[in-house]
Design a protein around this motif. Structure first.
Motif, mmCIF file in Angstrom:
data_model
loop_
_atom_site.group_PDB
_atom_site.id
_atom_site.type_symbol
_atom_site.label_atom_id
_atom_site.label_comp_id
_atom_site.label_asym_id
_atom_site.label_seq_id
_atom_site.Cartn_x
_atom_site.Cartn_y
_atom_site.Cartn_z
ATOM 1 N N THR A 102 37.913 -57.434 -51.667
ATOM 2 C CA THR A 102 36.282 -57.584 -51.042
ATOM 3 C C THR A 102 36.096 -56.593 -49.889
ATOM 4 O OG1 THR A 102 37.289 -60.046 -51.908
ATOM 5 C CG2 THR A 102 35.728 -59.763 -49.743
ATOM 6 N N ALA A 103 37.284 -56.964 -49.441
ATOM 7 C CA ALA A 103 36.965 -56.213 -47.731
ATOM 8 C C ALA A 103 36.488 -54.633 -47.523
ATOM 9 C CB ALA A 103 38.706 -56.243 -47.539
ATOM 10 N N VAL A 104 36.914 -54.194 -49.056
ATOM 11 C CA VAL A 104 36.995 -52.355 -48.984
ATOM 12 C C VAL A 104 35.595 -53.007 -49.890
ATOM 13 C CG1 VAL A 104 36.428 -51.192 -51.065
ATOM 14 C CG2 VAL A 104 38.460 -51.708 -50.158
ATOM 15 N N ILE A 105 34.833 -53.994 -50.141
ATOM 16 C CA ILE A 105 33.206 -53.860 -50.267
ATOM 17 C C ILE A 105 32.374 -53.757 -48.786
ATOM 18 C CG2 ILE A 105 31.592 -55.203 -51.191
ATOM 19 C CD1 ILE A 105 32.948 -55.638 -53.498
ATOM 20 N N GLY A 106 33.026 -54.722 -48.039
ATOM 21 C CA GLY A 106 32.807 -55.115 -46.780
ATOM 22 C C GLY A 106 32.209 -53.899 -46.213
ATOM 23 N N ILE A 107 33.903 -53.228 -46.105
ATOM 24 C CA ILE A 107 33.848 -51.350 -44.981
ATOM 25 C C ILE A 107 32.648 -50.934 -46.121
ATOM 26 C CG2 ILE A 107 34.985 -49.689 -44.531
ATOM 27 C CD1 ILE A 107 37.261 -51.604 -44.799
ATOM 28 N N LEU A 108 32.114 -50.936 -47.318
ATOM 29 C CA LEU A 108 31.120 -50.196 -47.667
ATOM 30 C C LEU A 108 29.043 -50.787 -47.604
ATOM 31 C CD1 LEU A 108 33.219 -48.949 -50.461
ATOM 32 C CD2 LEU A 108 32.463 -47.125 -48.490
ATOM 33 N N SER A 109 29.238 -52.128 -46.873
ATOM 34 C CA SER A 109 28.141 -52.484 -47.383
ATOM 35 C C SER A 109 27.779 -53.340 -46.266
ATOM 36 C CB SER A 109 27.963 -53.406 -48.855
ATOM 37 O OG SER A 109 28.743 -54.629 -48.493
ATOM 38 N N PHE A 110 28.372 -53.445 -44.885
ATOM 39 C CA PHE A 110 27.806 -54.375 -43.605
ATOM 40 C C PHE A 110 27.530 -52.827 -43.090
ATOM 41 C CE2 PHE A 110 29.896 -58.405 -44.475
ATOM 42 C CZ PHE A 110 28.690 -59.320 -44.118
ATOM 43 N N VAL A 157 20.715 -60.456 -33.344
ATOM 44 C CA VAL A 157 21.852 -60.485 -32.122
ATOM 45 C C VAL A 157 22.474 -61.048 -32.735
ATOM 46 C CG1 VAL A 157 22.447 -60.719 -30.343
ATOM 47 C CG2 VAL A 157 20.124 -60.178 -30.168
ATOM 48 N N ALA A 158 23.037 -62.141 -33.403
ATOM 49 C CA ALA A 158 24.142 -62.715 -34.188
ATOM 50 C C ALA A 158 24.181 -62.385 -35.222
ATOM 51 C CB ALA A 158 23.195 -64.400 -34.980
ATOM 52 N N MET A 159 23.500 -61.353 -36.481
ATOM 53 C CA MET A 159 23.763 -60.605 -36.962
ATOM 54 C C MET A 159 24.598 -59.013 -37.158
ATOM 55 S SD MET A 159 23.232 -62.485 -39.538
ATOM 56 C CE MET A 159 24.039 -61.584 -40.963
ATOM 57 N N VAL A 160 24.546 -58.403 -35.425
ATOM 58 C CA VAL A 160 25.408 -57.762 -35.445
ATOM 59 C C VAL A 160 26.064 -57.894 -34.990
ATOM 60 C CG1 VAL A 160 25.274 -55.913 -33.258
ATOM 61 C CG2 VAL A 160 23.174 -56.308 -34.938
ATOM 62 N N PHE A 161 26.441 -59.161 -34.072
ATOM 63 C CA PHE A 161 28.132 -59.239 -34.010
ATOM 64 C C PHE A 161 28.899 -59.713 -35.327
ATOM 65 C CE2 PHE A 161 26.057 -60.467 -29.749
ATOM 66 C CZ PHE A 161 27.272 -60.122 -29.072
ATOM 67 N N PHE A 162 27.949 -60.453 -36.271
ATOM 68 C CA PHE A 162 28.563 -60.758 -37.269
ATOM 69 C C PHE A 162 29.227 -59.452 -38.157
ATOM 70 C CE2 PHE A 162 29.525 -62.309 -41.814
ATOM 71 C CZ PHE A 162 29.875 -63.370 -41.781
ATOM 72 N N ILE A 163 28.411 -58.540 -38.157
ATOM 73 C CA ILE A 163 28.632 -57.015 -38.485
ATOM 74 C C ILE A 163 29.916 -56.911 -38.410
ATOM 75 C CG2 ILE A 163 28.167 -54.844 -39.800
ATOM 76 C CD1 ILE A 163 25.108 -55.587 -39.400
ATOM 77 N N VAL A 164 30.206 -56.396 -36.948
ATOM 78 C CA VAL A 164 31.393 -56.350 -36.224
ATOM 79 C C VAL A 164 32.403 -56.700 -36.357
ATOM 80 C CG1 VAL A 164 32.128 -55.799 -34.210
ATOM 81 C CG2 VAL A 164 29.895 -54.915 -34.524
ATOM 82 N N SER A 165 31.874 -58.282 -36.400
ATOM 83 C CA SER A 165 32.867 -59.010 -36.723
ATOM 84 C C SER A 165 33.805 -58.941 -38.501
ATOM 85 C CB SER A 165 32.596 -60.775 -37.022
ATOM 86 O OG SER A 165 33.651 -61.132 -37.625
ATOM 87 N N SER A 166 32.638 -58.995 -39.411
ATOM 88 C CA SER A 166 33.439 -58.438 -40.734
ATOM 89 C C SER A 166 33.884 -56.867 -40.829
ATOM 90 C CB SER A 166 32.534 -58.477 -41.336
ATOM 91 O OG SER A 166 31.342 -59.517 -41.760
#
Ligand code: HEM
Ligand SMILES: [Cu+2]
Lengths: 624, 186
Positions: free
Chosen positions: A236-244, A193-202
């Motif tokens: 970094t943000a581009v990588i995050g959008i593609l990998s999270f 659950v925490a990770m799902v919130f974290f993914i949304v945040s990222s």
């Protein structure tokens, strides 16, 4: 999405003395549910620091177990309660929970949210010349999703069965079967659950950073005039959008396996002689999905630190960064390659050796752009007028860790060698140097360097030096010996080694590492004092304490809402005009027009002016 | 003093939407790759795709057409047509969700359940997750409809309906991709 309008000039015209009293904002709007990127950055920073203390504290507890296996830990009972056994030892399952939470907290909460969240938020608008992020509202949501994620993760420490314990990579079947061990129960559910919130945040954060960098740059701020910090945060943000999102998929299927009885990752499992009903799944599928995020994630952690280092090293060497374009190209190369090397974490998963050699090849290629960066740092330092500020020392420390940890990556990248080293302390040594320590040092460099802009005051240099040397030496003393322990075959995540004859010789070394870890951890309190004390009591910062070229130093000492009081400055040059021949001072900020610096313009700059019909004589013609 | 060049820039909100779409694409790309990887490992259940998915594909394409019609109507300031077109799109989207649900029923009739062989579970996850995103699209549609009723959508104020149209085309394209993918990999 309707509140995403770009901030306009509504707040300009306030003068400096008044920037603390926005009558339209009350306390909650200003400090808690703030949409100002600078406040959000500080929220990320403070939250990250708190998590770093928790994560670091956990590691000290399990280092006690490894270094002093016979020690009586009864005195920890007030904190750990029933996780201390009746003989005064750490409960062996709780040991696994400790390493899992340490990894999760450090990788995601400290070095992803704490690092990107702080510096992307703080520096992107200030360095590209924007009044705020593209969407202040989404930015605020990003922080609060992170906060909720942290609360959920924190709660998992206090439940009966303890937090998740399957390692920060939470491989199934251990993580998929709630009955597998205590930590696979409710603790694992809370982790997900925490990770799902974290993914949304990222994602909210990353989407905002990319949009801002592309669309809100000030006049003249072309892509090739962006400071390398911004390039790093952007990619970094581009990588995050593609990998999270891929981590989201992995977690989603795991949730279905755990709570609904599907068999994505499960097949042919027997518990106590009884076969489980699940057939047709594969735990390897999870590894592929996880590492498709997992490997890019390690670059999400290091790229911002590299960006900060580029900026700090160039400023404090008083020299242009060596190979600006090569730096950008290597960042781009790392970004692209980071998506095609994930299976190097899976060499021993039964991966076909042919595929293994393809991934080995791609993995070794990624060492090239990494090496380019290391060489460019060294050549920037070479014969510079180096000013050893604490930020500069931490940046140099980063370069050192990035090299020494990167070298062991090349060993691990060879599948034949990795079969021996996989899941030993050698891997632990590799990534703690190249990722953990390097990125942590980048974060420290950033804090020491931009503290004056964040809080309008200076940190104490002397304390900074002490903090640096204790930490720098400490990190090597902690992590270097782990290479030897790993080569001897110590597996990672084992509770105890004293039962194995082969490892008896290493008892002293383990004790040594634990002592070094405790000293290094304690040294961080020097930093904490320096940081929190000087937020309130520090000497007031001058406008441009480091003689830096980037735009953030053209704002008021404590920039208010909207960052600049008058118009946003325009940009006329790249950010690395340090020690330009002919110039009266050793730096020329980005907002100074070429027409004001005839004495130092280079021939191509004179040409550029001529094209606009402006005639200024080149002082350096012939010199360059 | 020289004048620095203006930088290229787009409408930030539309840009945010595109990035949002990119991250949704990555979710589905990873799930469909997982499907292929899992399938290649064998132990895979073979069954017919529900008939209903053909009908839902037609419905979703129709809804895309009506959404485009709404957009053009807004460009021409034809307020009554916007209302009708957005309303029809909304109705079609609900029909789509119902047909998908019937499709699940047809799967159950074939003894393909969510819990069981991953071949079946994947179909439920892919369709379910798509339906979830479509539901988000429906919320967006309702917002557009409300703005239309308040006369806030017209040729001088197109951002909202334009974003909604983009998102809607994406959702129907995504479904068509999923349908073809499942058809070809069955
Ligand atoms: C020269 C470039 C690099 C190469 C060739 C390389 C190679 C590898 C390989 C093959 C492994 C898997 C070892 C195993 O589990 O058996 C590994 C693990 C790891 N690497 Fe690197 N690496 C490099 C740079 C980096 C960088 C720059 C970072 C982070 C900033 C990093 C972070 C990690 C982490 C976190 C792990 C361990 C993950 C885990 O199992 O928990 N590496 N590396
Ligand atoms: Cu990797």
């Amino acid at each position: 999405m309707s509140t995403t309008a770009v901030h306009t000039n509504e707040h300009i015209g306030h003068d400096d003395a008044h920037d603390h009293e926005h009558h339209e904002l009350n306390f909650v709007e200003k400090y808690i549910f703030s949409t100002d990127h600078k406040t959000i950055a500080k929220q990320f920073l403070i939250t990250g620091i708190i998590w770093a203390l928790i994560g670091g504290g956990l590691s000290i507890i399990f280092r006690l177990q490894l270094g002093f296996p016979d020690m009586n830990l009864e005195w920890l009972r007030p904190i750990l309660g029933k996780w201390i056994t009746s003989t005064g030892q750490i409960d062996s399952e709780f040991y696994l929970a400790l390493v899992t939470m340490h990894g999760t907290i450090m990788v995601f909460f400290v070095l992803t949210a704490g690092l990107s969240g702080t510096f992307s938020n703080f520096l992107i608008p200030l360095q590209i010349g924007a009044r705020d992020m593209a969407s202040g509202f989404l930015n605020m949501l990003s922080y609060w999703f992170f906060f909720v994620s942290g609360v959920v993760m924190f709660i998992s420490f206090f439940i009966e069965t303890g937090p998740a314990s399957a390692g920060w990579t939470v491989y199934p079947p251990l993580s998929a079967l709630p009955t597998a061990m205590q930590g696979s129960g409710l603790g694992m559910t809370l982790w997900l659950v925490a990770m799902v919130f974290f993914i949304v945040s990222s994602l909210l954060g990353g989407i905002n950073y990319v949009t801002t960098v592309i669309n809100l740059r000030t006049q003249g701020m072309s892509f090739f005039r962006l400071p390398l910090t911004i390039w790093a945060f952007f990619l970094t943000a581009v990588i995050g959008i593609l990998s999270f999102p891929v981590l989201f998929s992995a977690a989603l299927l795991l949730v279905f396996d755990r709570s609904f009885g599907t068999s994505f990752y499960l097949s042919d499992i027997y518990i106590g002689g009884e076969a489980l009903p699940n057939v047709g799944g594969s735990p390897i599928l999870y590894q592929h999905l996880f590492w498709f995020l997992g490997h890019p994630e390690v670059y999400i952690v290091i790229l911002p630190a590299l960006g900060i280092t580029s900026e700090v090293i160039a400023t404090n060497s008083r020299k242009p960064i060596f190979g600006y374009k090569a730096m950008i190209l290597s960042l781009l190369g790392i970004t692209i390659l980071s998506f095609v090397v994930w299976a190097h974490h899976m060499f021993v998963s039964g991966l076909s050796p042919f595929l293994g050699s393809i991934f080995m090849f791609l993995t070794l290629i990624i060492a090239v752009p990494s090496a380019v960066k290391a060489f460019n740092y060294l050549t920037t330092l070479w014969r510079g007028n180096i000013i050893f500020t604490p930020a500069m020392l931490f940046s140099i420390g980063l370069v050192s860790f990035f090299i020494s940890g990167g070298l062991t990556g090349i060993f691990l990248g060879n599948s034949a060698v990795d079969i021996n080293l996989h899941d030993t302390y050698f891997v632990v040594a590799h990534f703690h140097l190249v990722m953990g320590s390097a990125s942590f040092f980048g974060m420290m460099a950033g804090i020491y360097h931009w503290f004056p802009k964040m809080f309008g005051r200076m940190m104490n240099d002397k304390l900074g030096y002490i903090h640096f040397w204790l930490t720098f030496v400490g990190v090597y003393l902690v992590f270097f010996p782990l290479h030897y322990i790993g080569m001897a075959g110590f597996p990672r995540r084992y509770y105890s080694f004293t039962n194995f004859d082969a490892f008896q010789d290493f008892t002293d070394l383990n004790t040594f590492v634990s002592v070094a870890a405790i000293i290094t951890f304690s040294a961080q309190f020097i930093f904490l004092f320096n940081f929190f004390y000087n937020i309130f009591r520090g000497r007031k910062a001058p406008a441009n304490p480091w003689g830096s070229n980037t735009l953030e130093w053209t704002t008021p000492r404590v920039p208010g809402h909207g960052n600049w009081e008058g118009d946003i400055p325009k940009v006329y040059r790249w950010p690395y005009d340090y020690s330009k021949p002919g110039a009266p001072e050793d730096f020329i900020p980005q907002h100074i027009p070429l027409t004001e610096t005839p004495e130092s313009n280079l021939p191509h700059e004179v040409e550029q002016l001529k094209e606009e019909g402006i005639e200024v004589k080149a002082a350096n013609a012939g010199k360059s | 003093m020289e004048t620095p060049a203006q930088v290229l820039s787009m409408h930030p909100r539309k840009f945010l939407l595109w990035l949002f779409i990119v991250s949704i694409v990555m979710i589905f790309a990873s799930l469909t790759s997982a499907y292929v990887v899992k399938q290649s490992e064998g132990a895979w259940l073979i069954f017919d795709l529900p008939q209903a998915f053909i009908y839902s594909s037609i419905v979703v394409l129709l809804s895309s057409a009506t959404m485009q019609w709404a957009y053009w109507a807004a460009k021409k300031d034809n307020l009554s047509q916007i209302k009708i077109a957005v309303g029809v799109t909304l109705a079609l989207s609900l029909v789509f969700l119902i047909v998908q649900y019937l499709g699940w029923g047809q799967l159950v009739d074939q003894q393909v359940f969510f819990v069981g062989n991953p071949a079946g579970s994947f179909i439920y996850v892919l369709t379910g997750l798509h339906a979830f995103h479509l539901a988000a699209g429906i919320v967006f549609l309702i917002i557009v409809l409300i703005s239309t009723l308040r006369f806030k959508v017209h040729s001088k104020s197109m951002t909202q309906i334009e974003m909604c149209t983009t998102f809607w085309h994406f959702l129907s394209g995504l479904w068509i991709y999923l349908y073809l993918f499942l058809l070809l990999n069955n």
